[in-house]
Design a protein around this motif. Structure first.
Motif, PDB file in Angstrom:
ATOM      1  N   GLU A  34       0.868  -1.184   0.000  1.00  0.00           N
ATOM      2  CA  GLU A  34       0.000   0.000   0.000  1.00  0.00           C
ATOM      3  C   GLU A  34       0.901   1.229   0.000  1.00  0.00           C
ATOM      4  OE1 GLU A  34      -0.955   0.265   4.735  1.00  0.00           O
ATOM      5  OE2 GLU A  34      -2.194  -1.029   3.501  1.00  0.00           O
ATOM      6  N   PRO A  35       0.415   2.346  -0.489  1.00  0.00           N
ATOM      7  CA  PRO A  35       1.253   3.546  -0.531  1.00  0.00           C
ATOM      8  C   PRO A  35       1.741   3.938   0.866  1.00  0.00           C
ATOM      9  CG  PRO A  35      -0.716   3.858  -1.850  1.00  0.00           C
ATOM     10  CD  PRO A  35      -0.898   2.563  -1.113  1.00  0.00           C
ATOM     11  N   ILE A  36       2.925   4.517   0.920  1.00  0.00           N
ATOM     12  CA  ILE A  36       3.522   4.935   2.189  1.00  0.00           C
ATOM     13  C   ILE A  36       2.915   6.277   2.588  1.00  0.00           C
ATOM     14  CG2 ILE A  36       5.666   5.596   3.335  1.00  0.00           C
ATOM     15  CD1 ILE A  36       7.109   3.765   1.298  1.00  0.00           C
ATOM     16  N   LYS A  37       2.365   6.356   3.815  1.00  0.00           N
ATOM     17  CA  LYS A  37       1.681   7.560   4.261  1.00  0.00           C
ATOM     18  C   LYS A  37       2.259   8.133   5.547  1.00  0.00           C
ATOM     19  CE  LYS A  37      -2.639   6.273   2.089  1.00  0.00           C
ATOM     20  NZ  LYS A  37      -4.072   6.160   2.199  1.00  0.00           N
ATOM     21  N   THR A  38       3.435   7.629   5.955  1.00  0.00           N
ATOM     22  CA  THR A  38       4.043   8.121   7.182  1.00  0.00           C
ATOM     23  C   THR A  38       5.495   8.502   6.942  1.00  0.00           C
ATOM     24  OG1 THR A  38       4.700   5.884   7.818  1.00  0.00           O
ATOM     25  CG2 THR A  38       2.584   6.681   8.662  1.00  0.00           C
ATOM     26  N   LEU A  39       6.008   9.377   7.801  1.00  0.00           N
ATOM     27  CA  LEU A  39       7.415   9.749   7.743  1.00  0.00           C
ATOM     28  C   LEU A  39       8.263   8.610   8.288  1.00  0.00           C
ATOM     29  CD1 LEU A  39       7.331  13.419   9.073  1.00  0.00           C
ATOM     30  CD2 LEU A  39       7.603  12.666   6.717  1.00  0.00           C
ATOM     31  N   GLY A  40       9.540   8.619   7.932  1.00  0.00           N
ATOM     32  CA  GLY A  40      10.452   7.630   8.487  1.00  0.00           C
ATOM     33  C   GLY A  40      11.047   6.733   7.423  1.00  0.00           C
ATOM     34  N   ALA A  41      11.736   5.702   7.900  1.00  0.00           N
ATOM     35  CA  ALA A  41      12.411   4.758   7.006  1.00  0.00           C
ATOM     36  C   ALA A  41      11.503   3.561   6.729  1.00  0.00           C
ATOM     37  CB  ALA A  41      13.714   4.295   7.631  1.00  0.00           C
ATOM     38  N   HIS A  42      11.470   3.159   5.479  1.00  0.00           N
ATOM     39  CA  HIS A  42      10.656   2.022   5.054  1.00  0.00           C
ATOM     40  C   HIS A  42      11.492   1.149   4.127  1.00  0.00           C
ATOM     41  CE1 HIS A  42       7.013   4.094   6.483  1.00  0.00           C
ATOM     42  NE2 HIS A  42       7.573   5.179   5.976  1.00  0.00           N
ATOM     43  N   GLU A  43      11.176  -0.137   4.081  1.00  0.00           N
ATOM     44  CA  GLU A  43      11.823  -1.043   3.139  1.00  0.00           C
ATOM     45  C   GLU A  43      10.778  -1.525   2.150  1.00  0.00           C
ATOM     46  OE1 GLU A  43      13.970  -4.354   4.668  1.00  0.00           O
ATOM     47  OE2 GLU A  43      15.759  -3.153   5.010  1.00  0.00           O
ATOM     48  N   VAL A  44      11.141  -1.464   0.860  1.00  0.00           N
ATOM     49  CA  VAL A  44      10.239  -1.898  -0.201  1.00  0.00           C
ATOM     50  C   VAL A  44      10.948  -2.984  -0.990  1.00  0.00           C
ATOM     51  CG1 VAL A  44       8.977  -1.185  -2.249  1.00  0.00           C
ATOM     52  CG2 VAL A  44       9.205   0.384  -0.339  1.00  0.00           C
ATOM     53  N   GLU A  45      10.241  -4.078  -1.246  1.00  0.00           N
ATOM     54  CA  GLU A  45      10.833  -5.184  -2.003  1.00  0.00           C
ATOM     55  C   GLU A  45      10.727  -4.917  -3.497  1.00  0.00           C
ATOM     56  OE1 GLU A  45       9.589  -9.700  -2.448  1.00  0.00           O
ATOM     57  OE2 GLU A  45      10.261  -9.201  -0.417  1.00  0.00           O
ATOM     58  N   LEU A  46      11.779  -5.252  -4.209  1.00  0.00           N
ATOM     59  CA  LEU A  46      11.859  -5.047  -5.650  1.00  0.00           C
ATOM     60  C   LEU A  46      12.142  -6.396  -6.299  1.00  0.00           C
ATOM     61  CD1 LEU A  46      12.084  -3.067  -8.076  1.00  0.00           C
ATOM     62  CD2 LEU A  46      14.471  -2.821  -7.519  1.00  0.00           C
ATOM     63  N   GLY A  47      11.199  -6.897  -7.106  1.00  0.00           N
ATOM     64  CA  GLY A  47      11.375  -8.170  -7.798  1.00  0.00           C
ATOM     65  C   GLY A  47      12.048  -7.949  -9.143  1.00  0.00           C
ATOM     66  N   LEU A  48      13.304  -8.313  -9.244  1.00  0.00           N
ATOM     67  CA  LEU A  48      14.064  -8.092 -10.463  1.00  0.00           C
ATOM     68  C   LEU A  48      13.982  -9.281 -11.417  1.00  0.00           C
ATOM     69  CD1 LEU A  48      17.188  -6.542  -8.778  1.00  0.00           C
ATOM     70  CD2 LEU A  48      15.391  -5.336 -10.019  1.00  0.00           C
ATOM     71  N   HIS A  49      13.850 -10.481 -10.860  1.00  0.00           N
ATOM     72  CA  HIS A  49      13.786 -11.725 -11.624  1.00  0.00           C
ATOM     73  C   HIS A  49      12.997 -12.672 -10.742  1.00  0.00           C
ATOM     74  CE1 HIS A  49      15.480 -15.520 -13.308  1.00  0.00           C
ATOM     75  NE2 HIS A  49      15.503 -14.814 -14.429  1.00  0.00           N
ATOM     76  N   HIS A  50      12.463 -13.745 -11.277  1.00  0.00           N
ATOM     77  CA  HIS A  50      11.642 -14.600 -10.416  1.00  0.00           C
ATOM     78  C   HIS A  50      12.447 -15.257  -9.303  1.00  0.00           C
ATOM     79  CE1 HIS A  50      12.930 -18.301 -12.475  1.00  0.00           C
ATOM     80  NE2 HIS A  50      12.795 -17.625 -13.599  1.00  0.00           N
TER      81      HIS A  50
END
Length: 147
Positions: free
Chosen positions: A118-134
């Motif tokens: 879901e979109p990030i709606k707060t301040l601070g540090a977040h980690e987002v996963e990025l699928g580059l290959h299966h």
């Protein structure tokens, strides 16, 4: 009757597989619709050659994705957003914003590969996963700060 499937066929197999079917099914259904080809020596050699080429292509793509994942692991995307009372963002940080932040850092990725629940709606540090290959994923560090 032995045939090589040219397309996926439900309840039979996937494209490129060698299957054994009853002669009537192969002759009356699979061959006229060009869903399969006879399993001759020539066709089997061609199938093996295509499989080897596909495996080499996949290995090359995976190596490129692994290299890109190493680059991404060390990058932190810093995004400045306007905030209201109680440090809530006006709007949100989306996958497109993160992809643009990575582009500014010199790393080009497709925003559709970012797995943002879901979109990030707060301040601070977040980690987002990025699928580059299966088989290859990377974690992008996103830091949202107030403007």
């Amino acid at each position: 009757m032995k045939l090589i499937l040219l397309e996926d066929v439900d309840n039979l197999g996937k494209s490129g597989e060698l299957v054994t079917v009853k002669p009537g099914f192969g002759r009356n259904f699979l061959l006229p619709r060009k869903l399969a080809t006879p399993a001759s020596d020539k066709n089997l050699r061609q199938l093996e050659h295509e499989k080897a080429q596909a495996a080499a292509r996949q290995a090359k793509l995976k190596a490129g994705a692994t290299e890109l994942a190493r680059k991404i692991e060390g990058v932190t995307v810093k995004l400045a957003r306007k905030v209201g009372e109680q440090n809530k963002l006006y709007g949100s940080v989306t996958a497109l914003d993160i992809a643009e932040g990575l582009s500014a850092a010199g790393i080009t990725v497709d925003r559709r590969h970012l797995h943002l629940k879901e979109p990030i709606k707060t301040l601070g540090a977040h980690e987002v996963e990025l699928g580059l290959h299966h088989d290859v994923t990377a974690k992008v560090k996103v830091e949202v700060v107030a403007e």
